[in-house]
Design a protein around this motif. Structure first.
Motif, PDB file in Angstrom:
ATOM      1  N   SER A 110      56.178  42.362 -17.435  1.00  0.00           N
ATOM      2  CA  SER A 110      55.915  43.256 -16.313  1.00  0.00           C
ATOM      3  C   SER A 110      55.115  44.470 -16.762  1.00  0.00           C
ATOM      4  O   SER A 110      55.367  45.056 -17.814  1.00  0.00           O
ATOM      5  CB  SER A 110      57.241  43.703 -15.690  1.00  0.00           C
ATOM      6  OG  SER A 110      56.999  44.630 -14.650  1.00  0.00           O
ATOM      7  N   ASP A 112      55.056  46.984 -14.663  1.00  0.00           N
ATOM      8  CA  ASP A 112      55.710  48.027 -13.867  1.00  0.00           C
ATOM      9  C   ASP A 112      56.447  48.961 -14.825  1.00  0.00           C
ATOM     10  O   ASP A 112      57.314  48.520 -15.585  1.00  0.00           O
ATOM     11  CB  ASP A 112      56.695  47.374 -12.894  1.00  0.00           C
ATOM     12  CG  ASP A 112      57.322  48.370 -11.930  1.00  0.00           C
ATOM     13  OD1 ASP A 112      57.491  49.546 -12.320  1.00  0.00           O
ATOM     14  OD2 ASP A 112      57.667  47.980 -10.808  1.00  0.00           O
ATOM     15  N   HIS A 115      60.146  48.493 -15.180  1.00  0.00           N
ATOM     16  CA  HIS A 115      60.716  47.259 -15.713  1.00  0.00           C
ATOM     17  C   HIS A 115      60.273  46.933 -17.136  1.00  0.00           C
ATOM     18  O   HIS A 115      60.903  46.118 -17.802  1.00  0.00           O
ATOM     19  CB  HIS A 115      60.341  46.078 -14.800  1.00  0.00           C
ATOM     20  CG  HIS A 115      60.859  46.219 -13.403  1.00  0.00           C
ATOM     21  ND1 HIS A 115      60.119  45.864 -12.289  1.00  0.00           N
ATOM     22  CD2 HIS A 115      62.034  46.699 -12.923  1.00  0.00           C
ATOM     23  CE1 HIS A 115      60.820  46.115 -11.198  1.00  0.00           C
ATOM     24  NE2 HIS A 115      61.979  46.616 -11.558  1.00  0.00           N
ATOM     25  N   ASN A 118      62.813  46.949 -19.958  1.00  0.00           N
ATOM     26  CA  ASN A 118      63.684  45.775 -20.111  1.00  0.00           C
ATOM     27  C   ASN A 118      63.046  44.746 -21.028  1.00  0.00           C
ATOM     28  O   ASN A 118      63.714  44.141 -21.870  1.00  0.00           O
ATOM     29  CB  ASN A 118      63.965  45.152 -18.742  1.00  0.00           C
ATOM     30  CG  ASN A 118      64.721  46.080 -17.817  1.00  0.00           C
ATOM     31  OD1 ASN A 118      65.382  47.007 -18.268  1.00  0.00           O
ATOM     32  ND2 ASN A 118      64.617  45.849 -16.521  1.00  0.00           N
ATOM     33  N   GLU A 171      63.637  36.651  -8.519  1.00  0.00           N
ATOM     34  CA  GLU A 171      63.004  37.958  -8.747  1.00  0.00           C
ATOM     35  C   GLU A 171      63.925  38.954  -9.459  1.00  0.00           C
ATOM     36  O   GLU A 171      63.528  39.599 -10.434  1.00  0.00           O
ATOM     37  CB  GLU A 171      62.537  38.546  -7.415  1.00  0.00           C
ATOM     38  CG  GLU A 171      61.791  39.864  -7.568  1.00  0.00           C
ATOM     39  CD  GLU A 171      61.287  40.398  -6.240  1.00  0.00           C
ATOM     40  OE1 GLU A 171      60.377  41.235  -6.253  1.00  0.00           O
ATOM     41  OE2 GLU A 171      61.815  39.981  -5.177  1.00  0.00           O
ATOM     42  N   GLU A 172      65.145  39.064  -9.010  1.00  0.00           N
ATOM     43  CA  GLU A 172      66.055  40.058  -9.589  1.00  0.00           C
ATOM     44  C   GLU A 172      66.342  39.762 -11.057  1.00  0.00           C
ATOM     45  O   GLU A 172      66.309  40.672 -11.904  1.00  0.00           O
ATOM     46  CB  GLU A 172      67.365  40.101  -8.802  1.00  0.00           C
ATOM     47  CG  GLU A 172      68.327  41.169  -9.311  1.00  0.00           C
ATOM     48  CD  GLU A 172      69.594  41.265  -8.471  1.00  0.00           C
ATOM     49  OE1 GLU A 172      70.523  41.983  -8.880  1.00  0.00           O
ATOM     50  OE2 GLU A 172      69.653  40.615  -7.395  1.00  0.00           O
ATOM     51  N   GLU A 175      63.280  40.505 -13.187  1.00  0.00           N
ATOM     52  CA  GLU A 175      63.082  41.949 -13.362  1.00  0.00           C
ATOM     53  C   GLU A 175      64.012  42.511 -14.427  1.00  0.00           C
ATOM     54  O   GLU A 175      63.628  43.401 -15.200  1.00  0.00           O
ATOM     55  CB  GLU A 175      63.299  42.678 -12.035  1.00  0.00           C
ATOM     56  CG  GLU A 175      62.165  42.502 -11.041  1.00  0.00           C
ATOM     57  CD  GLU A 175      62.424  43.230  -9.735  1.00  0.00           C
ATOM     58  OE1 GLU A 175      63.554  43.756  -9.558  1.00  0.00           O
ATOM     59  OE2 GLU A 175      61.515  43.284  -8.894  1.00  0.00           O
ATOM     60  N   LYS A 176      65.237  41.994 -14.495  1.00  0.00           N
ATOM     61  CA  LYS A 176      66.164  42.433 -15.534  1.00  0.00           C
ATOM     62  C   LYS A 176      65.657  42.082 -16.924  1.00  0.00           C
ATOM     63  O   LYS A 176      65.980  42.751 -17.907  1.00  0.00           O
ATOM     64  CB  LYS A 176      67.542  41.797 -15.306  1.00  0.00           C
ATOM     65  CG  LYS A 176      68.287  42.344 -14.096  1.00  0.00           C
ATOM     66  CD  LYS A 176      69.619  41.639 -13.922  1.00  0.00           C
ATOM     67  CE  LYS A 176      70.357  42.169 -12.701  1.00  0.00           C
ATOM     68  NZ  LYS A 176      71.655  41.457 -12.483  1.00  0.00           N
ATOM     69  N   GLY A 178      62.401  41.974 -17.532  1.00  0.00           N
ATOM     70  CA  GLY A 178      61.084  42.587 -17.681  1.00  0.00           C
ATOM     71  C   GLY A 178      59.955  41.589 -17.561  1.00  0.00           C
ATOM     72  O   GLY A 178      58.861  41.795 -18.087  1.00  0.00           O
ATOM     73  N   HIS A 180      57.445  39.264 -15.011  1.00  0.00           N
ATOM     74  CA  HIS A 180      56.871  39.185 -13.665  1.00  0.00           C
ATOM     75  C   HIS A 180      56.390  37.764 -13.394  1.00  0.00           C
ATOM     76  O   HIS A 180      55.656  37.181 -14.203  1.00  0.00           O
ATOM     77  CB  HIS A 180      55.706  40.165 -13.528  1.00  0.00           C
ATOM     78  CG  HIS A 180      54.928  40.009 -12.254  1.00  0.00           C
ATOM     79  ND1 HIS A 180      55.432  40.388 -11.028  1.00  0.00           N
ATOM     80  CD2 HIS A 180      53.688  39.496 -12.016  1.00  0.00           C
ATOM     81  CE1 HIS A 180      54.546  40.136 -10.084  1.00  0.00           C
ATOM     82  NE2 HIS A 180      53.489  39.589 -10.656  1.00  0.00           N
TER      83      HIS A 180
END
Length: 219
Positions: A110, A112, A115, A118, A171-172, A175-176, A178, A180
């Motif tokens: 990711s 972001d 994120h 992570n 998705e969740e 994201e944990k 890191g 995408h």
């Protein structure tokens, strides 16, 4: 112009050249350039984030950054896409029909700022193949979860919906980690009992029958 007078410009020029050379050496040693497809991690000092929390590293996406001598270390992580092939076998759908699903996903670390930490904590120094394997196992687990909520007919008729549900469900967890999920495509869905084939044959038979009825009504 006397010799002493000539010596002053020479000394100034030599001093300027020495200063430029020193700056070049320092820049080469302590200035780091970050490519657009990479992230730089400067570790060794604690940094306060906008939300008030602190962490022991700072990140740079693109651009450049200076390393503090004797205190910080610098690592790079690639943001390039990684291809992940998903092959799930004997996953039960809502109709209790065991399905085989083949899909292909493109994932990346990711970019972001919320994120990337992570990913750094979990994958810094790891081989991209290891990261892709974690993403693969995560997605395959969610394939089974999504299949359990959809009937074989739904999956067969609307694979785009299936892919969107899989992206939403995973998705969740991604994201944990890191990670995408950039793209996801369902390539093939089948079952060993040929249930989906029979659905397809039935649909074709209905279309043919309706066309024949329409033709007879038009005569």
């Amino acid at each position: 112009m006397s010799l002493p007078e000539l010596g002053i410009p020479i000394l100034i020029g030599a001093g300027g050249f020495a200063a430029l050379l020193l700056f070049t050496v320092i820049a080469k040693k302590f200035l780091y350039i970050c490519k657009p497809n990479h992230v730089l991690i400067f570790s060794g000092r604690r940094h306060r984030l906008p939300d008030g929390t602190t962490r022991g590293f700072r990140v740079i996406f693109g651009g450049r950054g200076w390393r503090v001598p004797f205190i910080e270390e610098v690592h790079r992580m690639s943001l390039n896409l990684m291809e992940v092939r998903i092959a799930t076998r004997n996953a039960y759908s809502k109709g209790a029909i065991a399905l085989n699903v083949d899909a292909i996903a493109n994932v990346k670390l990711s970019s972001d700022p919320g994120h990337i930490g992570n990913a750094i904590e979990r994958f810094l120094g790891r081989d991209p193949a290891e990261i892709a394997l974690v993403a693969k196992e995560t997605l395959e687990g969610h394939v089974r979860g999504v299949l359990a909520t959809m009937t074989p007919e739904e999956i067969n008729e609307d694979r785009l919906k299936f892919a969107e549900e899989l992206k939403r469900e995973s998705e969740e967890d991604l994201e944990k980690l890191g990670i995408h999920l950039d793209t996801l495509k369902i390539q093939h869905v089948a079952d060993e009992a040929s249930y989906l084939d029979s659905i397809g044959r039935g649909a074709i038979a209905r279309v043919i029958k309706e066309a024949e009825m329409a033709e007879s009504d038009g005569e």
